[in-house]
Design a protein around this motif. Structure first.
Motif, mmCIF file in Angstrom:
data_model
loop_
_atom_site.group_PDB
_atom_site.id
_atom_site.type_symbol
_atom_site.label_atom_id
_atom_site.label_comp_id
_atom_site.label_asym_id
_atom_site.label_seq_id
_atom_site.Cartn_x
_atom_site.Cartn_y
_atom_site.Cartn_z
ATOM 1 N N UNK A 89 0.861 -1.175 0.000
ATOM 2 C CA UNK A 89 0.000 0.000 0.000
ATOM 3 C C UNK A 89 0.902 1.230 0.000
ATOM 4 N N UNK A 90 0.297 2.393 -0.203
ATOM 5 C CA UNK A 90 1.071 3.632 -0.206
ATOM 6 C C UNK A 90 1.197 4.227 1.185
ATOM 7 N N UNK A 91 0.240 3.986 2.054
ATOM 8 C CA UNK A 91 0.282 4.552 3.400
ATOM 9 C C UNK A 91 -0.531 3.668 4.321
ATOM 10 N N UNK A 92 -0.452 3.931 5.614
ATOM 11 C CA UNK A 92 -1.212 3.157 6.585
ATOM 12 C C UNK A 92 -1.958 4.085 7.534
ATOM 13 N N UNK A 93 -3.237 3.814 7.681
ATOM 14 C CA UNK A 93 -4.040 4.480 8.705
ATOM 15 C C UNK A 93 -4.695 3.427 9.582
ATOM 16 N N UNK A 94 -4.113 2.260 9.615
ATOM 17 C CA UNK A 94 -4.756 1.143 10.278
ATOM 18 C C UNK A 94 -4.678 1.154 11.786
ATOM 19 N N UNK A 95 -3.799 1.982 12.368
ATOM 20 C CA UNK A 95 -3.630 1.968 13.816
ATOM 21 C C UNK A 95 -4.502 3.038 14.437
ATOM 22 N N UNK A 96 -5.584 2.607 15.086
ATOM 23 C CA UNK A 96 -6.419 3.562 15.795
ATOM 24 C C UNK A 96 -6.137 3.531 17.285
ATOM 25 N N UNK A 97 -5.201 2.710 17.688
ATOM 26 C CA UNK A 97 -4.765 2.712 19.079
ATOM 27 C C UNK A 97 -3.260 2.852 19.110
ATOM 28 N N UNK A 125 -5.236 -0.753 5.377
ATOM 29 C CA UNK A 125 -6.503 -0.836 6.091
ATOM 30 C C UNK A 125 -6.760 0.513 6.743
ATOM 31 N N UNK A 126 -8.012 0.780 7.070
ATOM 32 C CA UNK A 126 -8.363 2.019 7.762
ATOM 33 C C UNK A 126 -9.182 1.659 8.989
ATOM 34 N N UNK A 127 -8.824 2.235 10.124
ATOM 35 C CA UNK A 127 -9.550 1.978 11.350
ATOM 36 C C UNK A 127 -9.143 0.671 11.987
ATOM 37 N N UNK A 128 -9.881 0.312 13.026
ATOM 38 C CA UNK A 128 -9.579 -0.905 13.764
ATOM 39 C C UNK A 128 -10.872 -1.599 14.155
ATOM 40 N N UNK A 129 -10.848 -2.905 14.081
ATOM 41 C CA UNK A 129 -12.043 -3.713 14.313
ATOM 42 C C UNK A 129 -12.280 -3.874 15.805
ATOM 43 N N UNK A 130 -12.678 -2.771 16.445
ATOM 44 C CA UNK A 130 -12.946 -2.789 17.884
ATOM 45 C C UNK A 130 -14.285 -2.136 18.173
ATOM 46 N N UNK A 131 -15.097 -2.819 18.950
ATOM 47 C CA UNK A 131 -16.407 -2.270 19.293
ATOM 48 C C UNK A 131 -16.301 -1.029 20.163
ATOM 49 N N UNK A 132 -15.145 -0.847 20.835
ATOM 50 C CA UNK A 132 -14.982 0.266 21.771
ATOM 51 C C UNK A 132 -14.701 1.595 21.083
ATOM 52 N N UNK A 133 -14.458 1.589 19.759
ATOM 53 C CA UNK A 133 -14.180 2.833 19.050
ATOM 54 C C UNK A 133 -15.463 3.640 18.936
ATOM 55 N N UNK A 160 -5.940 -7.368 -7.097
ATOM 56 C CA UNK A 160 -7.327 -7.635 -6.750
ATOM 57 C C UNK A 160 -7.782 -6.950 -5.492
ATOM 58 N N UNK A 161 -7.227 -5.760 -5.177
ATOM 59 C CA UNK A 161 -7.596 -5.022 -3.967
ATOM 60 C C UNK A 161 -8.154 -3.669 -4.366
ATOM 61 N N UNK A 162 -9.157 -3.182 -3.622
ATOM 62 C CA UNK A 162 -9.774 -1.900 -3.908
ATOM 63 C C UNK A 162 -8.767 -0.767 -3.920
ATOM 64 N N UNK A 163 -9.069 0.290 -4.659
ATOM 65 C CA UNK A 163 -8.111 1.369 -4.858
ATOM 66 C C UNK A 163 -7.881 2.204 -3.597
ATOM 67 N N UNK A 164 -8.867 2.262 -2.688
ATOM 68 C CA UNK A 164 -8.672 3.015 -1.453
ATOM 69 C C UNK A 164 -8.028 2.162 -0.366
ATOM 70 N N UNK A 165 -8.573 0.985 -0.095
ATOM 71 C CA UNK A 165 -8.058 0.158 0.993
ATOM 72 C C UNK A 165 -8.565 -1.268 0.862
ATOM 73 N N UNK A 166 -7.890 -2.156 1.567
ATOM 74 C CA UNK A 166 -8.351 -3.541 1.617
ATOM 75 C C UNK A 166 -9.590 -3.649 2.505
ATOM 76 N N UNK A 167 -9.488 -3.192 3.759
ATOM 77 C CA UNK A 167 -10.608 -3.266 4.697
ATOM 78 C C UNK A 167 -10.730 -1.959 5.458
ATOM 79 N N UNK A 168 -11.967 -1.496 5.667
ATOM 80 C CA UNK A 168 -12.199 -0.342 6.531
ATOM 81 C C UNK A 168 -13.060 -0.784 7.706
#
Length: 361
Positions: A67-75, A109-117, A136-144
């Motif tokens: 990927x070009x960048x990461x925003x996957x860490x919300x903690x 990825x964007x965000x984090x899979x946590x119910x507490x967010x 075969x991955x979307x142009x914005x991100x794999x998972x949000x």
């Protein structure tokens, strides 16, 4: 409030580092206060950016991880023995600027899979053009996860084969699976609004699999899509019968391929182009049976409650092939089914209001 300016690809590749350093630079008193609340980090794209001559931000061998960048860490974890987690809300404002010539998703990825967010991350006002996504991955991100996306336009091509882009299921299940979406592969507990996709998706696999493909998102879970449209043709080909693994499952939709989880909503959205799966399959391997669910808006839904309102399809919808339900050349029968519909091919619980179809089925 203030924004970190993203003026070039170098800064783009360090978004996670900037977020982490901002927290670590706070004095102890402010850090402690932050632990009890949501912290917001804002980024703003300052110029149009051509990424054709730029290296990936990560060099992992796995093509699914580039990927070009990461925003996957919300903690962010504080230093020392008393390290604690801090929930961080990320806001990325594209300011109507454009990233062009991407050959990997902008974010892994964007965000984090946590119910507490409690506050969703935000991606808005962004253009992604001339993408060539061969993994075969979307142009914005794999998972949000827990993310709000709004006011985006995307264009380009997504292609894929069985070479290095298949996600393996547990060993006890011999099937493989793949999720592909024009914008994102998967959206969980998220909202996507006012997105226009012109991503052409042409995908094929050469082994037993379960696949879901969508013009906006491949699969959504407990999420909402509003005022979004797809103009990029979608074609999936080559489902292969495997006696041991069974019939393939293929879910394809102009907006979303498949929907799972609790309540999801699709409002005032439309598909304006062809959506095909198995209809033009290659005959090189002799047989191409499978379970095909192809819809102008949604392919397949197992969500406990799905609402589709004010949406329509004007593209041709074509599903399956004449091999389904017939005896194959080796004498083994195939029980595959072909379902095609203007709005949704199959849904366990779906409420459809003020929708219509103009496309050929």
């Amino acid at each position: 409030e203030y924004y970190y300016i993203v003026p070039n690809a170098g800064v783009l590749s360090r978004l996670d580092d900037i977020t982490t350093k901002e927290y670590q630079d706070l004095d102890d008193e402010t850090q402690n206060a932050t632990l009890a609340d949501i912290k917001v980090t804002r980024f703003a794209l300052w110029y149009d950016m051509d990424l054709s001559q730029t290296e990936y931000s990560n060099e992992e061998d796995d093509p699914n991880s580039k990927s070009w960048a990461s925003l996957g860490i919300q903690t962010i974890i504080g230093a020392g023995e008393e390290a604690e987690e801090v929930n961080v809300q990320i806001i990325f404002d594209g300011r109507e600027k454009t990233f062009s010539n991407l050959n990997a998703p902008l974010f892994k990825d964007i965000g984090e899979d946590k119910a507490s967010v409690s506050e969703k991350s935000v991606i808005k006002n962004l253009r992604l053009t001339d993408g060539s996504m061969k993994t075969g991955i979307g142009i914005l991100a794999r998972t949000i996860y827990n993310t709000e996306i709004s006011n985006m336009t995307i264009s380009g091509n997504i292609t894929g084969t069985s070479d290095g882009v298949i996600d393996k299921k547990p060993e006890e299940d011999k099937a493989t699976y793949k999720v592909v979406g024009g914008l994102v592969n998967e959206a969980k507990n998220s909202t996507i609004s006012t997105v226009t996709s012109m991503m052409k998706i042409d995908y094929s696999l050469l082994e037993k699999h379960e696949i879901t493909i969508g013009g906006i998102a491949g699969r959504i879970t407990s999420s909402t899509i509003n005022y979004s449209s797809n103009y990029g043709p979608i074609n999936y080909s080559r489902a292969i019968y495997d006696e041991e693994a069974g019939i393939d499952k293929i879910y394809v939709g102009g907006i979303v391929g498949s929907i799972t989880g609790g309540q999801s909503n699709i409002n005032n959205s439309y598909n304006a182009t062809s959506v095909m799966a198995g209809y033009a399959s290659s005959s090189a391997l002799g047989i191409t049976p499978g379970n095909y669910y192809v819809g102008g808006i949604v392919g397949y839904s197992s969500a406990s409650n799905l609402n589709i309102e004010g949406s329509y399809n004007s593209g041709a919808i074509k599903s399956g092939n004449k091999q389904n339900g017939k005896t194959t050349s080796d004498g083994k029968g195939t029980d595959g089914v072909s379902c095609a519909a203007g709005i949704i091919a199959y849904g366990t619980t779906a409420n459809i209001t003020s929708c219509y179809n103009e496309g050929q089925i």
